[in-house]
Design an enzyme around this catalytic site. Sequence first.
Site, PDB file in Angstrom:
ATOM      1  N   ASP A 252      38.557 -23.336   8.274  1.00 18.62           N
ATOM      2  CA  ASP A 252      37.642 -22.327   8.676  1.00 18.62           C
ATOM      3  C   ASP A 252      37.194 -21.265   7.549  1.00 18.62           C
ATOM      4  O   ASP A 252      37.755 -21.380   6.537  1.00 18.62           O
ATOM      5  CB  ASP A 252      38.305 -21.468   9.764  1.00 18.62           C
TER       6      ASP A 252
ATOM      7  N   ARG B 249      43.091 -18.935  18.764  1.00 20.71           N
ATOM      8  CA  ARG B 249      42.790 -20.170  17.631  1.00 20.71           C
ATOM      9  C   ARG B 249      43.531 -20.370  16.546  1.00 20.71           C
ATOM     10  O   ARG B 249      43.973 -21.535  15.885  1.00 20.71           O
ATOM     11  CB  ARG B 249      41.353 -20.043  17.011  1.00 20.71           C
TER      12      ARG B 249
ATOM     13  N   GLU C 198      33.110   8.234  25.783  1.00 23.26           N
ATOM     14  CA  GLU C 198      33.206   8.572  24.413  1.00 23.26           C
ATOM     15  C   GLU C 198      34.339   8.246  23.653  1.00 23.26           C
ATOM     16  O   GLU C 198      34.546   8.371  22.503  1.00 23.26           O
ATOM     17  CB  GLU C 198      33.293  10.194  24.423  1.00 23.26           C
TER      18      GLU C 198
ATOM     19  N   PRO D  42      35.874   1.840  17.278  1.00 23.93           N
ATOM     20  CA  PRO D  42      35.217   1.934  15.777  1.00 23.93           C
ATOM     21  C   PRO D  42      36.089   2.716  14.702  1.00 23.93           C
ATOM     22  O   PRO D  42      35.780   2.420  13.670  1.00 23.93           O
ATOM     23  CB  PRO D  42      33.853   2.974  16.247  1.00 23.93           C
TER      24      PRO D  42
HETATM   25  C1  4FV Z   1      34.208  -0.765  19.382  1.00 24.61           C
HETATM   26  C2  4FV Z   1      33.991  -1.414  18.107  1.00 24.61           C
HETATM   27  C3  4FV Z   1      33.399   0.273  20.001  1.00 24.61           C
HETATM   28  C4  4FV Z   1      33.390   2.941  21.528  1.00 24.61           C
HETATM   29  C5  4FV Z   1      33.406   3.922  22.420  1.00 24.61           C
HETATM   30  C6  4FV Z   1      34.062   1.864  23.214  1.00 24.61           C
HETATM   31  C7  4FV Z   1      33.273   1.752  22.031  1.00 24.61           C
HETATM   32  C8  4FV Z   1      33.681   3.417  23.720  1.00 24.61           C
HETATM   33  N1  4FV Z   1      35.460  -1.211  19.707  1.00 24.61           N
HETATM   34  N2  4FV Z   1      35.072  -2.060  17.448  1.00 24.61           N
HETATM   35  N3  4FV Z   1      32.746  -1.195  17.233  1.00 24.61           N
HETATM   36  N4  4FV Z   1      34.055   0.817  20.835  1.00 24.61           N
HETATM   37  O1  4FV Z   1      32.328   0.109  19.725  1.00 24.61           O
HETATM   38  O2  4FV Z   1      35.968  -2.087  18.671  1.00 24.61           O
HETATM   39  O3  4FV Z   1      34.912   3.691  24.302  1.00 24.61           O
END
Ligand code: 4FV
Length: 250
Positions: free
Chosen positions: A170, A155, A117, A90
């Site tokens: 696109d 793609r 986590e 994230p």
């Molecule tokens: C995520 C996202 C995501 C966070 C903790 C996996 C999770 C666990 N990855 N974009 N939004 N990953 O939420 O890419 O490790």
Amino acid sequence: MKIDILTLFPEMFVSPFNASIIKRARERNLIEINTINIRDYSRNKHHTVDDTPFGGGAGMVMMPEPLFECFDHLKEMHGGQLGRVIMMCPQGQPFTQEYAKELAREEHLVLVCGHYEGIDERVRENLITDEISIGDYVLTGGELPAMVVVDAVSRMIPGVLGEAASAEEDSFYHGLLEYPHYTKPREYRGLAVPDILLSGHHENIRRWRRRQSLLRTLERRPELLKGVELSKEDKKVLRELLELLQGLEL
Ligand code: 4FV
């Protein structure tokens, strides 16, 4: 392109990559996808890959050892050098069509899927070249984001979409949202297809579609217009649309 995916759940990738366009691209060796189980590189007797966070707090953190061991092996398999190593998280860069186009120019990608986590920071600091987020929400793991990246990047690889479909039209390819699409029948339950699309007048159709893309982008994602190369014709259309919108008692 060769794609290695490091995951604790390789089984999650079976069906998404064995259907439709991605399946055909693999059969035509345009892309090669390998899933590698991080747990296979856990050296402790219980093959654990996660542990409690130093400093306390809820949840578990993925340990550095299995990932560093896995990378050592990957490097051996790739002549000691790895290309882009992407961690899905994230905190990463928002994933975009531009990013997908950029990655599609690479020969080899490594995607790292976190769980719990997250992953021990020493992995991020020493092994990762890119961090990508597919959106501001928290998932249970990096597997679904990895599938999104593989799909969008694939793609953009010449030949994957085949003649019929072209990525050029696109949404986001040129920065605008896509124009509306219609197909048979001409009228369905009293709902008709815009006459212009039945006119066979390609230039008028091209102009109508550009106008629809500009209108949709103005209505739904006006911030995207800043990144688009607008022609004189586009600017004239946008002025007309803005005058129209300004005229409306909103
Ligand atoms: C995520 C996202 C995501 C966070 C903790 C996996 C999770 C666990 N990855 N974009 N939004 N990953 O939420 O890419 O490790």
